[in-house]
Design a protein around this motif. Structure first.
Motif, short mmCIF file in Angstrom:
data_model
loop_
_atom_site.label_atom_id
_atom_site.label_comp_id
_atom_site.label_asym_id
_atom_site.label_seq_id
_atom_site.Cartn_x
_atom_site.Cartn_y
_atom_site.Cartn_z
N SER A 52 0.13 4.90 4.67
CA SER A 52 -0.43 3.84 3.82
C SER A 52 -1.90 3.58 4.13
O SER A 52 -2.67 3.24 3.25
CB SER A 52 0.35 2.54 4.00
OG SER A 52 1.69 2.76 3.65
N LYS A 57 2.45 3.46 -10.61
CA LYS A 57 1.43 2.97 -9.66
C LYS A 57 0.19 3.87 -9.72
O LYS A 57 -0.93 3.40 -9.60
CB LYS A 57 1.99 2.97 -8.24
CG LYS A 57 2.85 1.77 -7.94
CD LYS A 57 1.96 0.58 -7.56
CE LYS A 57 2.75 -0.54 -6.91
NZ LYS A 57 1.87 -1.67 -6.56
N LEU A 116 0.80 -1.23 0.00
CA LEU A 116 0.00 0.00 0.00
C LEU A 116 0.84 1.28 0.00
O LEU A 116 1.99 1.29 0.43
CB LEU A 116 -0.90 0.01 1.24
CG LEU A 116 -1.67 -1.28 1.51
CD1 LEU A 116 -2.52 -1.13 2.77
CD2 LEU A 116 -2.52 -1.67 0.32
N HIS A 141 4.40 -0.43 0.70
CA HIS A 141 5.30 -0.40 -0.46
C HIS A 141 6.69 0.04 0.00
O HIS A 141 6.81 0.97 0.81
CB HIS A 141 4.75 0.57 -1.51
CG HIS A 141 5.44 0.46 -2.82
ND1 HIS A 141 6.65 1.08 -3.07
CD2 HIS A 141 5.13 -0.23 -3.94
CE1 HIS A 141 7.03 0.78 -4.30
NE2 HIS A 141 6.13 -0.01 -4.86
N PRO A 148 -2.82 1.80 -12.55
CA PRO A 148 -3.14 0.83 -11.49
C PRO A 148 -3.54 -0.52 -12.09
O PRO A 148 -4.04 -0.57 -13.21
CB PRO A 148 -4.31 1.48 -10.75
CG PRO A 148 -4.87 2.48 -11.68
CD PRO A 148 -3.78 2.91 -12.59
N SER A 166 -9.83 2.20 -2.71
CA SER A 166 -9.50 3.41 -3.46
C SER A 166 -9.47 4.66 -2.58
O SER A 166 -8.82 5.64 -2.91
CB SER A 166 -10.50 3.59 -4.60
OG SER A 166 -11.81 3.48 -4.11
N ASP A 179 -4.96 3.09 -4.03
CA ASP A 179 -4.42 1.74 -4.15
C ASP A 179 -5.58 0.88 -4.62
O ASP A 179 -6.52 0.69 -3.87
CB ASP A 179 -3.96 1.20 -2.78
CG ASP A 179 -2.71 1.88 -2.28
OD1 ASP A 179 -1.78 2.04 -3.08
OD2 ASP A 179 -2.65 2.22 -1.08
N TYR A 180 -5.53 0.37 -5.82
CA TYR A 180 -6.67 -0.43 -6.29
C TYR A 180 -6.49 -1.89 -5.90
O TYR A 180 -6.55 -2.79 -6.71
CB TYR A 180 -6.95 -0.17 -7.78
CG TYR A 180 -7.44 1.25 -7.90
CD1 TYR A 180 -8.77 1.55 -7.62
CD2 TYR A 180 -6.57 2.31 -8.14
CE1 TYR A 180 -9.23 2.85 -7.63
CE2 TYR A 180 -7.02 3.61 -8.15
CZ TYR A 180 -8.34 3.87 -7.90
OH TYR A 180 -8.79 5.17 -7.90
N GLU A 181 -6.25 -2.05 -4.60
CA GLU A 181 -6.16 -3.38 -4.00
C GLU A 181 -7.50 -3.68 -3.32
O GLU A 181 -8.37 -2.82 -3.26
CB GLU A 181 -5.01 -3.41 -2.99
CG GLU A 181 -3.63 -3.15 -3.59
CD GLU A 181 -3.12 -4.29 -4.49
OE1 GLU A 181 -3.66 -5.41 -4.42
OE2 GLU A 181 -2.20 -4.03 -5.29
#
Ligand code: ADP
Ligand code: MG
Length: 318
Positions: free
Chosen positions: A253, A185, A159, A238, A189, A210, A259-261
């Motif tokens: 973070s 990044k 992240l 990250h 993404p 997001s 962060d498209y996690e």
């Protein structure tokens, strides 16, 4: 170049097609075939110039990112994306810009097997609204409000890099290699389509992060009527966030967005099978905490001190 020529040249020409599009661009509405036993999922995201991206970015990246942001919403529901419509507002018909935009769009759609089936083209301040539609087997969509006390909280990826890219846009002292990694990044993404089958099988709740992990986990908790305790030391960060944010890296973070996690929860009863499945597919997700019946967010610090945690996610009109 007027509206209709522009649609013809830059959008109708996009060559990625799907069998389930009965007809797409050209009529007043598109006609699509939904597979039997499946349900349709619909989601919209708008990207506004100088809010979600900078006007001077390569239009390829703007289009690419717009698609990825929307794909991520489908992934979070454990659905596969299928079709997209594009409402594009442009200050002028700039041919070179439209070429790049259309190429970025085409590449992103090709990559995820999505067909562009319609849209609207208007003049005004630059903004891009995509409506994405996906399909999932009936009963398999994963929602935000269904986490249970005892469920283990997982997050994919690491992240903070996209948020660091934004924070560093104005900085000139950054190592050029680091800057390139961070900008990639932010601008390109990678939505976690690889997690869709696993989420369908194991996730009790899910959300894409997001707006930042902290704020988005809070959405899961509020909607599920539960709370969560996070293990500070387990948050995957990250490496460049560690390098540039030092002791603030975890906070940064958790609060940074883009962060498209995926953050999701798994029942402890299925954890072994879930971990075996991750292993088999060569995927990596990190256990970062546990869902509890007491509402609110808490964090267990590296010194094992329990603290209340208030996330600071991004909010428009704040
Ligand atoms: P209407 O006047 O009925 O709104 P338009 O003239 O706006 O129709 O659009 C004509 C066709 O082109 C429609 O099928 C519409 O979906 C499609 N279209 C318009 N703009 C775009 C775009 N930016 N991308 C993809 N398709 C578009
Ligand atoms: Mg129209």
């Amino acid at each position: 170049m007027h509206e209709f020529l522009l649609i013809e040249r830059f959008f109708k020409s996009i060559t990625h097609h799907r069998q389930d599009v009965i007809f797409g661009i050209g009529d007043d509405a598109a006609c699509l075939h939904v597979a039997s036993d499946h349900v349709l999922l619909v989601s919209t995201d708008t990207l506004v110039a100088d809010v979600h991206f900078l006007s001077d970015w390569d239009a390829y990246d703007i289009a690419y990112r717009a698609v990825m942001v929307n794909v991520s919403d489908m992934v979070a529901m454990a659905a596969f994306p299928c079709w997209i419509t594009l409402a594009l507002t442009l200050p002028k018909a700039d041919i070179a810009w439209l070429e790049r935009f259309s190429t970025g769009l085409q590449d992103a759609l090709q990559r995820f097997n999505i067909a562009l089936v319609g849209g609207d083209t208007t003049k005004g301040p630059l903004s891009i609204t995509l409506t994405i539609q996906g399909q999932v087997l009936q009963g398999k969509a994963v929602r935000r409000g269904t986490a249970k006390p005892g469920d283990i909280i997982y997050v994919s990826g690491d992240l903070g890099a996209a948020a660091l890219a934004i924070a560093c846009l104005q900085r000139t002292d950054l190592d050029p290699n680091d800057r390139a990694i961070l900008m990639k990044k932010l601008q390109r993404p990678e939505p976690r389509i690889d997690l869709v089958p696993i989420l369908q099988q194991f996730a009790t709740a899910a959300i894409d992060i997001s707006d930042g992990l902290g704020a988005d986990l809070q959405h899961i908790c509020t909607l599920s009527g539960v709370g969560a305790c996070l293990e500070w030391a387990h948050i995957p960060i990250h490496p460049l966030v560690k390098k540039y944010q030092g002791t603030q890296a975890v906070d940064f973070s958790l609060n940074g967005g883009d962060d498209y996690e995926i953050c999701f929860t798994v029942s402890p009863l299925h954890q072994q099978a879930f971990l075996a499945c991750l292993d088999e597919k060569g995927l990596c997700c990190t256990a970062i905490g546990i869902i509890e019946s007491t509402t609110g967010l808490r964090a267990l610090t590296e010194e094992r001190i329990l603290t209340t945690y208030h996330p600071l996610g991004y909010r428009h009109f704040n």
